[in-house]
Structures are given as structure tokens and as C-alpha cells.
Write a protein that holds these residues in place. Sequence first.
Motif, PDB file in Angstrom:
ATOM      1  N   UNK A  43      21.272   9.393  -3.648  1.00  0.00           N
ATOM      2  CA  UNK A  43      22.665   9.395  -3.539  1.00  0.00           C
ATOM      3  C   UNK A  43      23.626  10.124  -4.626  1.00  0.00           C
ATOM      4  N   UNK A  44      22.881  10.922  -5.271  1.00  0.00           N
ATOM      5  CA  UNK A  44      23.661  11.496  -6.450  1.00  0.00           C
ATOM      6  C   UNK A  44      24.700  12.369  -5.726  1.00  0.00           C
ATOM      7  N   UNK A  45      25.934  12.427  -6.714  1.00  0.00           N
ATOM      8  CA  UNK A  45      27.131  13.090  -6.154  1.00  0.00           C
ATOM      9  C   UNK A  45      27.324  14.099  -7.270  1.00  0.00           C
ATOM     10  N   UNK A  46      27.014  15.177  -7.164  1.00  0.00           N
ATOM     11  CA  UNK A  46      27.343  16.110  -8.462  1.00  0.00           C
ATOM     12  C   UNK A  46      26.860  17.436  -8.010  1.00  0.00           C
ATOM     13  N   UNK A  47      26.874  18.452  -8.544  1.00  0.00           N
ATOM     14  CA  UNK A  47      26.274  19.883  -8.432  1.00  0.00           C
ATOM     15  C   UNK A  47      24.918  19.756  -8.838  1.00  0.00           C
ATOM     16  N   UNK A  48      24.014  20.789  -8.137  1.00  0.00           N
ATOM     17  CA  UNK A  48      22.609  20.945  -8.406  1.00  0.00           C
ATOM     18  C   UNK A  48      22.490  22.409  -8.619  1.00  0.00           C
ATOM     19  N   UNK A  49      21.907  23.093  -9.521  1.00  0.00           N
ATOM     20  CA  UNK A  49      21.608  24.684  -9.597  1.00  0.00           C
ATOM     21  C   UNK A  49      20.320  24.833 -10.196  1.00  0.00           C
ATOM     22  N   UNK A  50      19.667  26.023  -9.424  1.00  0.00           N
ATOM     23  CA  UNK A  50      18.458  26.465 -10.023  1.00  0.00           C
ATOM     24  C   UNK A  50      18.508  27.807 -10.370  1.00  0.00           C
ATOM     25  N   UNK A  51      18.394  28.071 -11.607  1.00  0.00           N
ATOM     26  CA  UNK A  51      18.269  29.493 -12.094  1.00  0.00           C
ATOM     27  C   UNK A  51      17.077  30.033 -12.596  1.00  0.00           C
ATOM     28  N   UNK A  52      17.078  31.284 -12.346  1.00  0.00           N
ATOM     29  CA  UNK A  52      15.859  31.920 -12.546  1.00  0.00           C
ATOM     30  C   UNK A  52      15.741  32.262 -14.134  1.00  0.00           C
ATOM     31  N   UNK A  53      14.622  32.843 -14.557  1.00  0.00           N
ATOM     32  CA  UNK A  53      14.401  33.067 -16.040  1.00  0.00           C
ATOM     33  C   UNK A  53      15.465  34.176 -16.600  1.00  0.00           C
ATOM     34  N   UNK A  54      16.249  34.874 -15.563  1.00  0.00           N
ATOM     35  CA  UNK A  54      17.210  35.676 -16.118  1.00  0.00           C
ATOM     36  C   UNK A  54      18.697  35.284 -15.945  1.00  0.00           C
ATOM     37  N   UNK A  55      18.910  33.952 -15.587  1.00  0.00           N
ATOM     38  CA  UNK A  55      19.989  33.329 -15.499  1.00  0.00           C
ATOM     39  C   UNK A  55      20.587  33.445 -14.138  1.00  0.00           C
TER      40      UNK A  55
END
Length: 765
Positions: A212-224
Motif C-alpha cells: 500500500x505504498x503511496x508515492x512514486x516509483x521509477x526504474x532507470x537504465x544504466x544511462x539514466x
Amino acid sequence: MKRNYFKSKLFLKYIWSYLFILLIPLVLMTIFIYQNAVTNLRSEIEQSRLNQLTQTKVIIDGRMKELSEIASRVSYDKRLTPYRVHDPYFSGEAIQALDQYKATSSIIGEMLLYFHKDNNIYSAKGLSSLDVFAGSFSFRNWNKETIFQDLNSVKFPTMRPADTVIRNSYLQDSMLAYLVPITPYSPNPHGTIMYLIKESELTSLIDSVLGNYQGLTYILDNKGQILVDNRQGEALTNAEAKSLFGLSPGIHDKILNGKPHSIVSVTSENNGWTYVTVMPSAQFFSSVVHVRSFIIMLFMIVVLVGAAIALMLARMQYQPISTLVEFANSKSKPKHTADESAAAGNELDRIRTALQEYSSRVDLQEPYARNHFLSMLLKYGNAQSLTPELQEAFDLHFDRTHHFVIVIGWDEMDTQDDRQERQEMIELLAQIEFPELAAHAYGVELPQLDQLALIISFNMIQAEQEFTPIRHIVEAVRSSMLETFDVTPTIGVGTCYFSPDQLNQSFIEACSAFELRASGGHGSVTYFEKLLDTPDHTFWIPNNSLMKLSQSLKQGSYDVAAQMISPSIRSLQSSELSALLKRCICFDILNTMLKTASELGIHNLIQEMAPNMIYTHSLDEMEIGFLNLASRICNQVERNNQKEEQSQIDKIVSYIDDHYMDHTLSLETIAFEFAISPSHVSRSFKEKMGLNFIQYIWQKRLEEVTRLLKTTNAPLKDIIIQVGYLDTPNFIRKFKKETGYTPGQYRKLFWENGHARPVSDLDDE
């Protein structure tokens, strides 16, 4: 009777101390608790998020590894070679194979196979040209020419960021394209596997782990580049999101959109991707509203009932001390009663006095414990069990280079003066130093009253012969006994060894030498090393070895017996004697063992085992038979000793039952009555009866007192003296500790027709 705590100055001090602690710093504590609650909650949430994000990384890394493994299997699959894929006959089989590979991973939306410089691309649905593929899958940021170029040029697994894809002209979805060259990691790949993965597949994986996490989640590659953007709440600009790239793994604080945010970052070791969660710091404070309300309520309660809490805590703090004071009063011999002691001084002083008394009692028991340990050392020779704590407690040191044991005997002592002289002799030899000889010795009481063992450790001077310092030390011991007690001792001396672990061997040898005292006369000194053999018969088993073997069997020491048997057999095996002579020599060992068994009254073993060993065919078989016989004899000796000890303890118990009313009854009187050492009585009694000598006598006297209280009206003091207890006040305290009543209360409970009444109705004594 309930104790009035308010009469104790110490109890009142505890109350005032707790009131001061609770009321004065209350406001500061409230602020601290609130801040600490927020900090701890934030730390827990962030740590939990870090763990969840790490778990997410592991899962997604596993899925990416799974896709690479699928690509690797495709590259080696004969059904998917360029020849078979292009061949009309085998193309159907290839399409079916792709469909099977696609089904092995749940996150694959579509799986496509492309061979370099080919105009066609292959999927689980069939063959299509690149133009048809571009029409079926229209990427917003990835045109046909770029797709074709990437498919032909990619040499490493590459994930394209999530992009909007229009499928079949009307279906719109956000998908990621994962390009894996085949063969993977080959410098010259011949084709490319392209996986189309719905972004929702990865975000659902993230949501399933984060909960139930309320926030932002990102996945960035090795180049950003942002591969996956999973938003729940306020979004970040593209520049702010890319600024998250390069953060070290862990928990960070950063200003985003002009507000402080808590950022958790994890980096994959496999592909270099960065997993980031972003949460506004203000959310932590909203999570502790209930904590704030609780602290305010707690503040009000503490202010209202602070005095009551202080009283309860003071009572809890004082109760163990009160119990210790009562225990100290019941176990010691104070000059005043418990109430007088509490009123006159601090209870802690009373406890300190009791501890000092207990310490003195422990000092009285220390010689018995020390003698028991040294007896075990003589029996088993395991000096490694002497821990530094035991060395310090018993003041024992085996740090010298050489060690040996002597057994000392003297005429039996029957009179009271003789007994006193024996006790003084034991105290003298308990620990004795010879500074001029660089030696010290520790006395060990043996079960026999007229014998004592002495463990001696010394440093050998290089210029000396080994036997010289041994002779000087033995003469010094002998002279000391002659000068101090006018006693001419008979002494048996064991061999000197380098390690204290071999003291059991030296003890066996000393016992063997001591047994020869009759031939040497009263007051003789016999050295085991001097029991030499006839020079003309050196190939026979040495007499001293046979003597040591016999003594080890008598002592029940199998380890020493085995050390005599095995080397003797091995030396015969390596000799050039005839087989018949070797067998005859072995009979020396057998005869010694059988003779010893006969002396010990063990006749059944002779009948069972001797015939079998006579007809053995090899020295190895004879060695096994000898060792087995030695083990049987030693086990039987141990059993006989246990039976004898049990029988002796039964006699001692019977003697105590008849004489426990004698106030002179003590460990020493029992020892001289049964001609065994006090330390042996103490150790054996505790082992066999489960309680020590003093406890058993106390139980007998207590039982008799309770019987007399029930059946007679004799004065209490006369009853206590009658059962052999001279200290009446101390007996009353111990009686109450044991039964819960004073003797007077106990008598009133059971005197009137056997009908008990409540103790509260009785007068205290």
C-alpha cells in the motif's frame, strides 16, 4: 504478617526519587518521545521500503535473466536456425517453438525473432515483413527505420524505455522493448530476440511487493533513461526524475518541487538499472497523528496519577530488596531482629553483611571443590579442562616444564591428636613452594586416610640430569614432613612428564611404586623409574610396564592400560623374534591382566575371554583381545567402586540417622569413623544422595523437631538442643523459611486435635 514498607527510609527515598523523575522532566520527555516516535517510524518505513525495493530489484532482475536465458536457448534451438525458419516445410515448427518459449515467461507480451539483413520478422503468430510489423506495432518514439537499425546493430541486451504503442491501428498500450542479441554476449550475433513487455506487467510486480505504498516509483537504465514510471500521487518533472540517476544505494533526503522528499535508491549489479521510490517527508508526520494524541493523553494521565505510579514503582523496586533482606535474615546470624536491622540502618548494608557471610562459607567449601578437581586430574589427566577461571579460583598453575606425582603414606592415626596432626599435614601440603628448586606442589586427599598424593610441577635446568631435581624435590618434601610433624612417610614417585595431561600416568606409576613400600621397609622412597629390568632380557616386556599395567587396571584407568598394551605389541611386531617367542612374551601381558583380575575378584572374565585369546593367530588379534579384556576389567572395577561407594554411603546415612542429634557430628567425624578422607565423603555423599552432607542433617533435625512439636509440649529451646542444634534463633529463622511458620505457630496449628487454624489468628513469636 505484612511488612509496613513506609517504615523503611529506603522505601520513602525510592518514592521521592520516582516522583522527581516522573514529574520534573515530563515535558522534556514528551517532546523527546514525540520526536523519537516520528524518527523511528520514518526509519522503519524507509528501511521497510529499502527492503521491499531490494526485493523488487531481485524479482525484476530474475525476470530479465529469465528472458536472457530464453534467448540463449533460442540461439541453440535447431528448430529456430535461419535455414529452418526460412524453409516452408519447417517454418511451422519454428513458429510453434517461439510460441512455446513465449509461454515460459508471464511478463512477455510478444516475442519476435529477427535474423540480420532479413526483411522478415518472426513471432509466435507467424511470419511477417518489417513493413507489416511496423504497421501492427506503431511506437510513438521508435520509427520503422530505427527499429530496423537497432535490430541489426544491437550487440548487448538493451531495454528501451516505456513507449506508447498502437496495436492493429486501434489498441493503445504502454510497452517496453527488450532487445537481446543471439547468441547473447557473442561479439558477432546473427540475430536479435525482441521482447515486448507491457509496462503494467512491471508496475504490477512493483505494486505487489511495495503493497500500500503511496508515492512514486521509477526504474532507470544504466544511462539514466526512465524505463518505468509508476506514479501514485504528485508527479515529478522529467528533469527531476532523471536527477535521481546516480544516487548511491540507500536512503536520501532531497528537495523536489520545492518540498523535502525521502528517496530510497537501489542499483542492480546485473544490468546497472536504478530502482527509486520517492515519498514526500510530510507524509511521515501525518502517519504519527495517533502517536501525538496518545502522548497528550499520556501527559495528562501521568500528571494526574504520577504519585500512584511512583508508589507502585517504588514498591516494585523495593520488593526484591525486602526479599533479599528476609533471605539474609533467615540464612545468617544477625545480632538483631529483622525489624531492628531495618530501623537501625540501610537494608543494603544488611545484604552486604549477608553476602560477606556467604563468601566465608564458600571459602570453607573451596578446598573440597579444589580437591575434587585435582582428583579428576589424577584419574583422567585432562589438564585442558582447567579454565583460567578455575585456575584463578583454585590458585592452580601448571605453567612449568615438567610434572610428576608422588604418593605419600604414613601410619594410621587413631587418636584425636593424630587426627588434628593429619589435618595440619593436609593443610601444609595443600600448596607448597620450593623456590630454590623452581617447583611448586598441590596436595590431593586420597580416599584412604593414611595416604596423600602430591602433584609437582618444576622447571628443568638444561645442565641438570632429569632425575636429579626429582630426587631433590622428593627429599625436600620428606624433610619438611620430618621436621614439622616428626612423621617418616613412605613415598612412591611416578615418572616425570612434559605435559600435565599425562599426570594420570604418573599417578598410576606412583601408586605402583608405593605398593612396593613393603619391600623397601617403613619410610622408604620408591622411584618408578628405578624399577629396571634385567639387562640380558631386554626383549621381554619390562617389569615396570607390567606393574604399571596392573596398577592402571586396579585404578580402573583404561587409557593408561591401553598405553601400556598397544606400544608393547607394536614393539614385538617390529622385532625379529620368532613367532613362538613373540606369543610367549605376549603371555606376560595376559598373565599380568589375569592375575590382576583375580586379585580384584573378577573371575568370570578369566573364564569368558582367556581361552579365546590363547588360540588367536596374530599379534593384532591378541592386541584387540587384550584391549577388550582391559576394558572389561576397568568397567568392572568402576562398577565395583560404585557399588562399594553406594554401600559405604548407605552405612554413612545409617550412621547419620542414628547420630544426627549429636551436635558434634561433622564431616570430619564421619571421615574418621569410616577411615576415608572428608573430601571423598563430601563428594560421594552429594553424588549418591542428591544433596550435601549439611543439608541432609538439617532435614533429619527438621523432621524430628516437627514431630516433637506435634506430639510433645516440651519447651522449644529444649527441643532444638535435643536434636543437636545449639543456635536457637538461627534455627527458628531457618524453620520459618522452610515451613512458612515459626515453630510456635506450627505447634498451635497441629496441637489442638489436629485441626489447623489460619496463621493470622496466631500470635507471632
